[in-house]
Design a protein around this motif. Sequence first.
Motif, PDB file in Angstrom:
ATOM      1  N   ASP A  40     -10.272  39.575  -7.187  1.00 30.71           N
ATOM      2  CA  ASP A  40     -10.900  39.546  -8.505  1.00 30.71           C
ATOM      3  C   ASP A  40     -11.630  40.862  -8.718  1.00 30.71           C
ATOM      4  N   GLU A  41     -12.023  41.096  -9.948  1.00 30.89           N
ATOM      5  CA  GLU A  41     -12.590  42.401 -10.289  1.00 30.89           C
ATOM      6  C   GLU A  41     -13.955  42.657  -9.672  1.00 30.89           C
ATOM      7  N   SER A  42     -14.597  41.658  -9.114  1.00 31.62           N
ATOM      8  CA  SER A  42     -15.885  41.886  -8.451  1.00 31.62           C
ATOM      9  C   SER A  42     -15.707  42.577  -7.093  1.00 31.62           C
ATOM     10  N   ASN A  43     -14.486  42.561  -6.550  1.00 32.22           N
ATOM     11  CA  ASN A  43     -14.204  43.222  -5.278  1.00 32.22           C
ATOM     12  C   ASN A  43     -14.025  44.720  -5.527  1.00 32.22           C
ATOM     13  N   LEU A  44     -14.900  45.527  -4.956  1.00 33.91           N
ATOM     14  CA  LEU A  44     -14.847  46.972  -5.180  1.00 33.91           C
ATOM     15  C   LEU A  44     -13.605  47.612  -4.579  1.00 33.91           C
ATOM     16  N   ASN A  45     -12.894  46.918  -3.685  1.00 34.36           N
ATOM     17  CA  ASN A  45     -11.673  47.438  -3.071  1.00 34.36           C
ATOM     18  C   ASN A  45     -10.408  46.981  -3.790  1.00 34.36           C
ATOM     19  N   ALA A  46     -10.575  46.257  -4.899  1.00 32.47           N
ATOM     20  CA  ALA A  46      -9.416  45.715  -5.614  1.00 32.47           C
ATOM     21  C   ALA A  46      -8.814  46.759  -6.546  1.00 32.47           C
ATOM     22  N   TYR A  47      -7.497  46.628  -6.720  1.00 28.11           N
ATOM     23  CA  TYR A  47      -6.731  47.494  -7.623  1.00 28.11           C
ATOM     24  C   TYR A  47      -6.186  46.640  -8.759  1.00 28.11           C
ATOM     25  N   PRO A  48      -6.141  47.185  -9.981  1.00 28.79           N
ATOM     26  CA  PRO A  48      -5.517  46.426 -11.073  1.00 28.79           C
ATOM     27  C   PRO A  48      -4.001  46.347 -10.894  1.00 28.79           C
ATOM     28  N   ALA A  49      -3.448  45.203 -11.244  1.00 30.65           N
ATOM     29  CA  ALA A  49      -1.998  44.998 -11.251  1.00 30.65           C
ATOM     30  C   ALA A  49      -1.603  44.953 -12.723  1.00 30.65           C
ATOM     31  N   ARG A  50      -0.844  45.959 -13.166  1.00 32.36           N
ATOM     32  CA  ARG A  50      -0.529  46.037 -14.600  1.00 32.36           C
ATOM     33  C   ARG A  50       0.975  46.127 -14.818  1.00 32.36           C
ATOM     34  N   GLN A  65       4.412  47.405 -16.377  1.00 23.07           N
ATOM     35  CA  GLN A  65       4.862  48.745 -16.756  1.00 23.07           C
ATOM     36  C   GLN A  65       4.769  48.935 -18.265  1.00 23.07           C
ATOM     37  N   ASN A  66       5.195  47.924 -19.009  1.00 24.07           N
ATOM     38  CA  ASN A  66       5.080  47.958 -20.462  1.00 24.07           C
ATOM     39  C   ASN A  66       3.935  47.024 -20.839  1.00 24.07           C
ATOM     40  N   GLN A  67       2.732  47.567 -20.875  1.00 23.62           N
ATOM     41  CA  GLN A  67       1.556  46.734 -21.108  1.00 23.62           C
ATOM     42  C   GLN A  67       1.537  46.104 -22.489  1.00 23.62           C
ATOM     43  N   SER A  68       2.018  46.820 -23.497  1.00 19.55           N
ATOM     44  CA  SER A  68       1.968  46.286 -24.859  1.00 19.55           C
ATOM     45  C   SER A  68       2.849  45.048 -25.019  1.00 19.55           C
ATOM     46  N   LYS A  69       3.991  45.017 -24.326  1.00 18.08           N
ATOM     47  CA  LYS A  69       4.899  43.869 -24.408  1.00 18.08           C
ATOM     48  C   LYS A  69       4.694  42.890 -23.254  1.00 18.08           C
ATOM     49  N   GLY A  70       3.974  43.313 -22.212  1.00 22.34           N
ATOM     50  CA  GLY A  70       3.766  42.446 -21.050  1.00 22.34           C
ATOM     51  C   GLY A  70       5.040  42.239 -20.255  1.00 22.34           C
ATOM     52  N   THR A  71       5.902  43.268 -20.226  1.00 25.65           N
ATOM     53  CA  THR A  71       7.179  43.151 -19.529  1.00 25.65           C
ATOM     54  C   THR A  71       7.312  44.247 -18.475  1.00 25.65           C
ATOM     55  N   GLY A  72       8.368  44.133 -17.712  1.00 26.98           N
ATOM     56  CA  GLY A  72       8.663  45.132 -16.687  1.00 26.98           C
ATOM     57  C   GLY A  72       7.969  44.816 -15.380  1.00 26.98           C
ATOM     58  N   PRO A  73       8.219  45.646 -14.375  1.00 32.34           N
ATOM     59  CA  PRO A  73       7.592  45.401 -13.077  1.00 32.34           C
ATOM     60  C   PRO A  73       6.082  45.595 -13.154  1.00 32.34           C
ATOM     61  N   VAL A  74       5.394  45.035 -12.188  1.00 29.34           N
ATOM     62  CA  VAL A  74       3.949  45.190 -12.079  1.00 29.34           C
ATOM     63  C   VAL A  74       3.689  46.400 -11.197  1.00 29.34           C
ATOM     64  N   LEU A  75       2.826  47.296 -11.676  1.00 29.15           N
ATOM     65  CA  LEU A  75       2.530  48.524 -10.953  1.00 29.15           C
ATOM     66  C   LEU A  75       1.129  48.471 -10.361  1.00 29.15           C
ATOM     67  N   ILE A  76       1.029  48.952  -9.130  1.00 31.19           N
ATOM     68  CA  ILE A  76      -0.260  49.010  -8.438  1.00 31.19           C
ATOM     69  C   ILE A  76      -0.400  50.420  -7.865  1.00 31.19           C
ATOM     70  N   ALA A  77      -1.487  51.084  -8.204  1.00 33.21           N
ATOM     71  CA  ALA A  77      -1.705  52.462  -7.768  1.00 33.21           C
ATOM     72  C   ALA A  77      -2.122  52.481  -6.298  1.00 33.21           C
ATOM     73  N   GLY A  78      -1.133  52.593  -5.416  1.00 34.10           N
ATOM     74  CA  GLY A  78      -1.404  52.523  -3.984  1.00 34.10           C
ATOM     75  C   GLY A  78      -1.319  53.850  -3.256  1.00 34.10           C
ATOM     76  N   THR A  79      -1.447  54.960  -3.967  1.00 33.98           N
ATOM     77  CA  THR A  79      -1.287  56.274  -3.353  1.00 33.98           C
ATOM     78  C   THR A  79      -2.280  56.498  -2.211  1.00 33.98           C
ATOM     79  N   MET A  80      -3.545  56.198  -2.441  1.00 33.66           N
ATOM     80  CA  MET A  80      -4.554  56.389  -1.388  1.00 33.66           C
ATOM     81  C   MET A  80      -4.281  55.492  -0.187  1.00 33.66           C
ATOM     82  N   PHE A  81      -3.857  54.260  -0.460  1.00 31.76           N
ATOM     83  CA  PHE A  81      -3.531  53.331   0.622  1.00 31.76           C
ATOM     84  C   PHE A  81      -2.338  53.848   1.423  1.00 31.76           C
ATOM     85  N   ALA A  82      -1.299  54.310   0.739  1.00 30.53           N
ATOM     86  CA  ALA A  82      -0.101  54.830   1.419  1.00 30.53           C
ATOM     87  C   ALA A  82      -0.467  56.010   2.319  1.00 30.53           C
ATOM     88  N   LYS A  83      -1.349  56.880   1.843  1.00 30.50           N
ATOM     89  CA  LYS A  83      -1.804  58.002   2.665  1.00 30.50           C
ATOM     90  C   LYS A  83      -2.612  57.501   3.860  1.00 30.50           C
TER      91      LYS A  83
END
Length: 138
Positions: free
Chosen positions: A60-70, A72-90
């Motif tokens: 949930d958003e109260s967790n400071l380590n959480a990332y938003p899951a959004r 790809q097409n936010q306006s239509k609510g379609t497409g895959p869900v993207l998570i910005a994991g660049t820092m985690f991958a590194k």
Amino acid sequence: MPFEEFQKGSAPVSTVPAITIQKRGLFSVNDAAYKMLGEPMMVTFLWDAEARRIAISPSDESNLNAYPARRQNQSKGTGPVLIAGTMFAKFIGIDTTNAKRWTPSLEDGMLILDLNVEGSLVIANRNRPKQDESGDAD
């Protein structure tokens, strides 16, 4: 000469859960995998270095380590869900030179990627060599 299997590199079958770690570490979660996770708005990454496994857990958003899951097409609510994991991958030291896809499992409400299993190489159609009618690459 032995046969070689053609690797299509396109999107997986929509009913099969899949997570792609894209170039530079962006995580792309298809609809089937996102539904397995319960469609959370926020997620956290967990890492088991000994077993070489990634877990993606609803948060949930109260967790400071959480990332938003959004979507790809936010306006239509379609497409895959993207998570910005660049820092985690590194942080875990995963090679993100090429995009790779895994089929996750669900354990204790978390999506699990086993990095001991080689991910499938994902090649975008725009990166494939074009062929003319004779079959020769441009």
